[in-house]
Design an enzyme around this catalytic site. Structure first.
Site, mmCIF file in Angstrom:
data_model
loop_
_atom_site.group_PDB
_atom_site.id
_atom_site.type_symbol
_atom_site.label_atom_id
_atom_site.label_comp_id
_atom_site.label_asym_id
_atom_site.label_seq_id
_atom_site.Cartn_x
_atom_site.Cartn_y
_atom_site.Cartn_z
ATOM 1 N N HIS A 9 0.831 -1.214 0.000
ATOM 2 C CA HIS A 9 0.000 0.000 0.000
ATOM 3 C C HIS A 9 0.863 1.261 0.000
ATOM 4 O O HIS A 9 2.011 1.246 0.424
ATOM 5 C CB HIS A 9 -0.917 0.011 1.223
ATOM 6 C CG HIS A 9 -0.188 -0.294 2.487
ATOM 7 N ND1 HIS A 9 0.280 -1.563 2.787
ATOM 8 C CD2 HIS A 9 0.250 0.490 3.484
ATOM 9 C CE1 HIS A 9 0.909 -1.540 3.936
ATOM 10 N NE2 HIS A 9 0.922 -0.308 4.379
HETATM 11 C C1 LIG Z 1 14.226 -3.205 2.383
HETATM 12 C C2 LIG Z 1 13.912 -4.540 2.946
HETATM 13 C C3 LIG Z 1 13.374 -5.473 1.882
HETATM 14 C C4 LIG Z 1 15.256 -5.045 3.517
HETATM 15 O O1 LIG Z 1 15.049 -6.224 4.202
HETATM 16 P P1 LIG Z 1 16.333 -7.117 4.575
HETATM 17 O O2 LIG Z 1 17.020 -7.487 3.314
HETATM 18 O O3 LIG Z 1 15.884 -8.209 5.484
HETATM 19 O O4 LIG Z 1 17.331 -6.081 5.303
HETATM 20 P P2 LIG Z 1 17.590 -5.850 6.855
HETATM 21 O O5 LIG Z 1 16.336 -5.805 7.608
HETATM 22 O O6 LIG Z 1 18.660 -6.830 7.233
HETATM 23 O O7 LIG Z 1 18.189 -4.356 6.827
HETATM 24 C C5 LIG Z 1 19.436 -4.080 6.197
HETATM 25 C C6 LIG Z 1 19.793 -2.601 6.486
HETATM 26 O O8 LIG Z 1 18.858 -1.765 5.794
HETATM 27 C C7 LIG Z 1 18.143 -0.939 6.700
HETATM 28 N N1 LIG Z 1 16.745 -0.908 6.223
HETATM 29 C C8 LIG Z 1 15.929 -1.966 6.027
HETATM 30 N N2 LIG Z 1 14.741 -1.585 5.532
HETATM 31 C C9 LIG Z 1 14.806 -0.233 5.428
HETATM 32 C C10 LIG Z 1 13.880 0.762 4.974
HETATM 33 N N3 LIG Z 1 12.669 0.422 4.537
HETATM 34 N N4 LIG Z 1 14.283 2.052 4.986
HETATM 35 C C11 LIG Z 1 15.528 2.421 5.426
HETATM 36 N N5 LIG Z 1 16.454 1.529 5.860
HETATM 37 C C12 LIG Z 1 16.097 0.226 5.871
HETATM 38 C C13 LIG Z 1 18.274 -1.646 8.043
HETATM 39 O O9 LIG Z 1 18.162 -0.701 9.096
HETATM 40 C C14 LIG Z 1 19.661 -2.233 7.950
HETATM 41 O O10 LIG Z 1 20.583 -1.196 8.155
HETATM 42 P P3 LIG Z 1 21.953 -1.534 8.957
HETATM 43 O O11 LIG Z 1 22.703 -2.523 8.075
HETATM 44 O O12 LIG Z 1 22.612 -0.178 9.047
HETATM 45 O O13 LIG Z 1 21.524 -2.126 10.266
HETATM 46 C C15 LIG Z 1 12.821 -4.473 4.066
HETATM 47 O O14 LIG Z 1 13.320 -3.879 5.239
HETATM 48 C C16 LIG Z 1 11.599 -3.678 3.618
HETATM 49 O O15 LIG Z 1 11.514 -2.453 3.728
HETATM 50 N N6 LIG Z 1 10.580 -4.454 3.121
HETATM 51 C C17 LIG Z 1 9.285 -3.905 2.734
HETATM 52 C C18 LIG Z 1 8.204 -4.724 3.389
HETATM 53 C C19 LIG Z 1 6.887 -3.994 3.503
HETATM 54 O O16 LIG Z 1 6.680 -2.917 2.986
HETATM 55 N N7 LIG Z 1 5.969 -4.654 4.169
HETATM 56 C C20 LIG Z 1 4.650 -4.123 4.352
HETATM 57 C C21 LIG Z 1 3.744 -5.242 4.753
HETATM 58 S S1 LIG Z 1 2.155 -4.649 5.159
#
Ligand SMILES: CC(C)(COP(=O)(O)OP(=O)(O)OC[C@H]1O[C@@H](n2cnc3c(N)ncnc32)[C@H](O)[C@@H]1OP(=O)(O)O)[C@@H](O)C(=O)NCCC(=O)NCCS
Length: 174
Positions: A105
C-alpha cells in the site's frame, strides 16, 4: 490486446493465495482490492488502446473509488502482479510492470517530466518487491529481483537483485 477471461483471473487469485499467508482461500483472494483494481484496469486499458480516453478514465476512476488504488489506463501490467492491501497506490500512465511483482500500500510510480509524448514513469522488472509507502519517480528501471524498501524515494535505476532503501534511496549491501 489479449482478453483476460475467468481462467486467467482464477490463476491470479490462486497466486495471491500462494503468496499471502493472511489469505485463507482462493475465494478470499477474489475479494482483494488489488485483484479488483487489476480487473478494472484491464477494461480501462482496452478502452484506452482503442483511443476511448474518456471512457477509459470513467472506468479507472470507478476503480479508484472502489479500491483506493489508482492505475492509469495507459499503464502496462504483467502477470501475477500482487498488490497487497493497496490503499493509496498510484501508478502513472507510462509505467511498465513486468511479471510476479509484489507491491504494498501507499506506493507511487510517478513522473517528473510533463512532456506528454515521453515515457515519464518507471519500469519495474520481474520478481520485484516494492515496500509500503515507497515512491519511485521518473523514467527509471528497477531491475529483475530487486527490492525497494518501505518508505524509500527512488530517483535512479536500481540494478537487478539489489536492495534500495532510504530517502533518497541508496543501494544497501546484503
Ligand atoms: C528493504 C527490505 C526489503 C530489507 O530487508 P532485509 O534485506 O531483510 O534487510 P535488513 O532488515 O537486514 O536491513 C538491512 C539494512 O537496511 C536498513 N533498512 C531496512 N529496511 C529499510 C527501509 N525500509 N528504509 C531504510 N532503511 C532500511 C536496516 O536498518 C539495515 O541497516 P543496517 O545494516 O545499518 O543495520 C525491508 O526492510 C523492507 O523495507 N521491506 C518492505 C516490506 C513492507 O513494505 N511490508 C509491508 C507489509 S504490510
Amino acid at each position: 490486446m489479449n482478453h483476460k477471461g475467468p481462467d486467467y483471473w482464477r490463476k491470479e487469485a490462486e497466486y495471491i493465495f500462494e503468496q499471502d499467508p493472511a489469505c485463507h482461500s482462493v475465494e478470499e483472494a477474489y475479494l482483494y482490492p488489488g485483484l479488483v483494481a487489476r480487473q478494472m484496469h484491464q477494461k480501462a486499458r482496452e478502452e484506452y488502446l482503442e483511443g476511448n480516453y474518456y471512457q477509459a478514465r470513467v472506468i479507472s476512476e470507478e476503480g479508484r473509488r472502489t479500491t483506493g488504488i489508482e492505475i492509469h489506463p495507459g499503464a502496462e501490467i504483467g502477470n501475477h502482479f500482487f498488490i497487497d492491501h493497496g490503499m493509496g497506490i498510484v501508478i502513472g500512465e507510462t509505467s511498465i510492470i513486468k511479471d510476479r511483482v509484489t507491491m504494498y500500500h501507499g506506493v507511487t510510480l510517478g513522473g517528473v517530466s510533463t512532456d506528454p509524448k515521453s515515457k515519464r514513469h518507471p519500469t519495474i522488472g520481474n520478481d520485484v518487491v516494492i515496500g509500503a509507502g515507497a515512491t519511485i519517480l521518473g523514467n527509471i528501471s528497477i531491475g529483475d529481483g530487486a527490492q525497494v524498501g518501505a518508505g524509500a524515494v527512488v530517483l535512479k535505476d536500481v540494478p537487478a537483485g539489489a536492495t534500495a532503501v532510504g530517502v533518497p534511496a541508496r543501494i544497501i549491501e546484503k
